[in-house]
Design a protein around this motif. Structure first.
Motif, PDB file in Angstrom:
ATOM      1  N   PHE A  56       0.929  -1.232   0.276  1.00  0.00           N
ATOM      2  CA  PHE A  56       0.334  -0.255   0.091  1.00  0.00           C
ATOM      3  C   PHE A  56       0.950   1.008   0.078  1.00  0.00           C
ATOM      4  CE2 PHE A  56      -2.022   3.144   2.653  1.00  0.00           C
ATOM      5  CZ  PHE A  56      -2.742   3.801   1.637  1.00  0.00           C
ATOM      6  N   ALA A  57       0.314   2.121  -0.956  1.00  0.00           N
ATOM      7  CA  ALA A  57       1.513   3.472  -0.672  1.00  0.00           C
ATOM      8  C   ALA A  57       0.046   4.725  -0.909  1.00  0.00           C
ATOM      9  CB  ALA A  57       2.396   3.652  -1.847  1.00  0.00           C
ATOM     10  N   ASP A  58       0.597   5.231  -0.153  1.00  0.00           N
ATOM     11  CA  ASP A  58      -0.621   6.904  -0.385  1.00  0.00           C
ATOM     12  C   ASP A  58       0.347   8.136  -1.258  1.00  0.00           C
ATOM     13  OD1 ASP A  58       0.901   7.828   1.684  1.00  0.00           O
ATOM     14  OD2 ASP A  58      -0.476   8.127   3.264  1.00  0.00           O
ATOM     15  N   SER A  59      -0.837   9.427  -1.118  1.00  0.00           N
ATOM     16  CA  SER A  59       0.084  10.057  -1.590  1.00  0.00           C
ATOM     17  C   SER A  59       1.502  10.452  -0.856  1.00  0.00           C
ATOM     18  CB  SER A  59      -1.086  11.629  -1.409  1.00  0.00           C
ATOM     19  OG  SER A  59      -1.427  11.659   0.104  1.00  0.00           O
ATOM     20  N   SER A  60       1.425  10.205   0.434  1.00  0.00           N
ATOM     21  CA  SER A  60       2.713  11.079   1.627  1.00  0.00           C
ATOM     22  C   SER A  60       4.096  10.042   0.576  1.00  0.00           C
ATOM     23  CB  SER A  60       3.012  10.651   2.606  1.00  0.00           C
ATOM     24  OG  SER A  60       2.419   9.730   2.827  1.00  0.00           O
ATOM     25  N   MET A  61       3.367   8.739  -0.091  1.00  0.00           N
ATOM     26  CA  MET A  61       4.720   8.282  -1.160  1.00  0.00           C
ATOM     27  C   MET A  61       4.987   8.023  -2.459  1.00  0.00           C
ATOM     28  SD  MET A  61       5.931   5.849  -0.776  1.00  0.00           S
ATOM     29  CE  MET A  61       7.139   4.043  -1.874  1.00  0.00           C
ATOM     30  N   LEU A  62       3.264   8.948  -3.149  1.00  0.00           N
ATOM     31  CA  LEU A  62       3.291   9.162  -4.029  1.00  0.00           C
ATOM     32  C   LEU A  62       4.735  10.719  -4.011  1.00  0.00           C
ATOM     33  CD1 LEU A  62       2.958   9.092  -7.026  1.00  0.00           C
ATOM     34  CD2 LEU A  62       0.454  10.827  -6.417  1.00  0.00           C
ATOM     35  N   ASN A  63       4.346  11.550  -2.835  1.00  0.00           N
ATOM     36  CA  ASN A  63       4.720  12.943  -2.963  1.00  0.00           C
ATOM     37  C   ASN A  63       6.405  12.569  -2.798  1.00  0.00           C
ATOM     38  OD1 ASN A  63       5.572  15.839  -2.818  1.00  0.00           O
ATOM     39  ND2 ASN A  63       5.294  15.327   0.073  1.00  0.00           N
ATOM     40  N   PRO A  79       8.641  -5.655 -11.412  1.00  0.00           N
ATOM     41  CA  PRO A  79       7.127  -4.854 -11.961  1.00  0.00           C
ATOM     42  C   PRO A  79       6.656  -3.987 -10.622  1.00  0.00           C
ATOM     43  CG  PRO A  79       7.072  -6.857 -11.099  1.00  0.00           C
ATOM     44  CD  PRO A  79       8.504  -6.790 -10.964  1.00  0.00           C
ATOM     45  N   VAL A  80       5.640  -2.686 -11.132  1.00  0.00           N
ATOM     46  CA  VAL A  80       5.369  -2.055  -9.989  1.00  0.00           C
ATOM     47  C   VAL A  80       3.600  -3.033  -9.571  1.00  0.00           C
ATOM     48  CG1 VAL A  80       4.034  -0.074  -9.473  1.00  0.00           C
ATOM     49  CG2 VAL A  80       6.243  -0.266 -11.258  1.00  0.00           C
ATOM     50  N   PRO A  81       3.439  -3.114  -8.550  1.00  0.00           N
ATOM     51  CA  PRO A  81       2.085  -3.511  -7.330  1.00  0.00           C
ATOM     52  C   PRO A  81       0.739  -2.801  -8.455  1.00  0.00           C
ATOM     53  CG  PRO A  81       4.174  -3.260  -6.241  1.00  0.00           C
ATOM     54  CD  PRO A  81       4.450  -2.635  -7.152  1.00  0.00           C
ATOM     55  N   PRO A  82       0.347  -3.580  -8.697  1.00  0.00           N
ATOM     56  CA  PRO A  82      -1.548  -2.368  -8.937  1.00  0.00           C
ATOM     57  C   PRO A  82      -1.882  -2.071  -7.752  1.00  0.00           C
ATOM     58  CG  PRO A  82      -1.318  -4.996  -8.843  1.00  0.00           C
ATOM     59  CD  PRO A  82      -0.250  -4.730  -8.488  1.00  0.00           C
ATOM     60  N   ARG A  83      -2.090  -2.061  -6.882  1.00  0.00           N
ATOM     61  CA  ARG A  83      -2.066  -0.748  -5.639  1.00  0.00           C
ATOM     62  C   ARG A  83      -1.337   0.391  -6.180  1.00  0.00           C
ATOM     63  NH1 ARG A  83      -4.198  -3.214  -0.402  1.00  0.00           N
ATOM     64  NH2 ARG A  83      -5.731  -0.791  -0.111  1.00  0.00           N
ATOM     65  N   LEU A  84      -0.250   0.136  -6.368  1.00  0.00           N
ATOM     66  CA  LEU A  84       0.721   1.314  -6.690  1.00  0.00           C
ATOM     67  C   LEU A  84       0.875   1.623  -8.107  1.00  0.00           C
ATOM     68  CD1 LEU A  84       3.412   2.752  -5.416  1.00  0.00           C
ATOM     69  CD2 LEU A  84       4.585   1.635  -6.375  1.00  0.00           C
ATOM     70  N   GLY A  85       0.506   1.209  -8.866  1.00  0.00           N
ATOM     71  CA  GLY A  85       0.698   1.240 -10.004  1.00  0.00           C
ATOM     72  C   GLY A  85      -1.050   1.701 -10.336  1.00  0.00           C
ATOM     73  N   ARG A  86      -1.903   1.861  -9.522  1.00  0.00           N
ATOM     74  CA  ARG A  86      -3.452   3.042 -10.096  1.00  0.00           C
ATOM     75  C   ARG A  86      -3.178   3.972  -9.162  1.00  0.00           C
ATOM     76  NH1 ARG A  86      -8.214   2.860 -10.182  1.00  0.00           N
ATOM     77  NH2 ARG A  86      -9.850   3.653  -8.500  1.00  0.00           N
ATOM     78  N   LEU A  87      -2.201   4.247  -8.475  1.00  0.00           N
ATOM     79  CA  LEU A  87      -2.073   5.575  -7.799  1.00  0.00           C
ATOM     80  C   LEU A  87      -1.146   6.178  -9.131  1.00  0.00           C
ATOM     81  CD1 LEU A  87      -1.520   7.486  -5.206  1.00  0.00           C
ATOM     82  CD2 LEU A  87      -0.163   6.277  -4.103  1.00  0.00           C
ATOM     83  N   LEU A  88      -0.196   5.869  -9.664  1.00  0.00           N
ATOM     84  CA  LEU A  88       0.909   6.365 -10.314  1.00  0.00           C
ATOM     85  C   LEU A  88      -0.037   6.197 -11.403  1.00  0.00           C
ATOM     86  CD1 LEU A  88       4.238   4.214 -10.489  1.00  0.00           C
ATOM     87  CD2 LEU A  88       3.781   6.251  -9.039  1.00  0.00           C
ATOM     88  N   ASP A  89      -1.173   5.643 -12.072  1.00  0.00           N
ATOM     89  CA  ASP A  89      -1.876   5.831 -13.470  1.00  0.00           C
ATOM     90  C   ASP A  89      -3.253   7.267 -12.629  1.00  0.00           C
ATOM     91  OD1 ASP A  89       0.180   3.969 -14.671  1.00  0.00           O
ATOM     92  OD2 ASP A  89      -1.383   1.911 -14.505  1.00  0.00           O
ATOM     93  N   LEU A  90      -3.509   7.252 -11.842  1.00  0.00           N
ATOM     94  CA  LEU A  90      -4.503   8.013 -11.716  1.00  0.00           C
ATOM     95  C   LEU A  90      -3.892   9.499 -11.664  1.00  0.00           C
ATOM     96  CD1 LEU A  90      -6.660   6.278  -8.419  1.00  0.00           C
ATOM     97  CD2 LEU A  90      -7.365   6.987 -11.148  1.00  0.00           C
TER      98      LEU A  90
END
Length: 109
Positions: A56-63, A79-90
């Protein structure tokens, strides 16, 4: 799963930071410190962030990833895990994030 941040020994100016578990506002400190240490080390020319074990990763990880991207030396090892991938895609960050399939490929970039 328990969170882990592990820094592998540098090889040819490449530092690998392995991430396992959940990364959010409350648990990001060890990863933030590892990234800061890598950026501050003049012998490090590339930082490889192994994200394959992130649950799991939230916006603080993204930042943090965006700030690391701005240093010009970040490569993500997937490979990027699906949950992190979704955050990166969104957030459309995946389009500008250098990503390689595995640590060895990321080291070679």
């Amino acid at each position: 799963m328990e969170q882990q941040v592990r820094v592998l020994p540098d090889e040819d100016g490449v530092r690998v930071i392995v991430c396992v578990g959940d990364f959010d506002q409350d648990t990001l400190r060890p990863l933030h410190q590892a990234c800061t240490d890598a950026v501050d080390d003049p012998g490090v020319r590339r930082i490889v962030l192994d994200v394959t074990g992130i649950d799991f990763a939230d916006s603080s990880m993204l930042n943090l990833m965006i700030r690391m991207l701005r240093t010009g030396c970040l490569v993500v090892a997937g490979p990027v895990p699906p949950r992190l991938g979704r955050l990166l895609d969104l957030t459309q960050v995946r389009a500008v994030l250098p990503t390689a399939d595995g640590i060895d490929a990321a080291r070679a970039l």
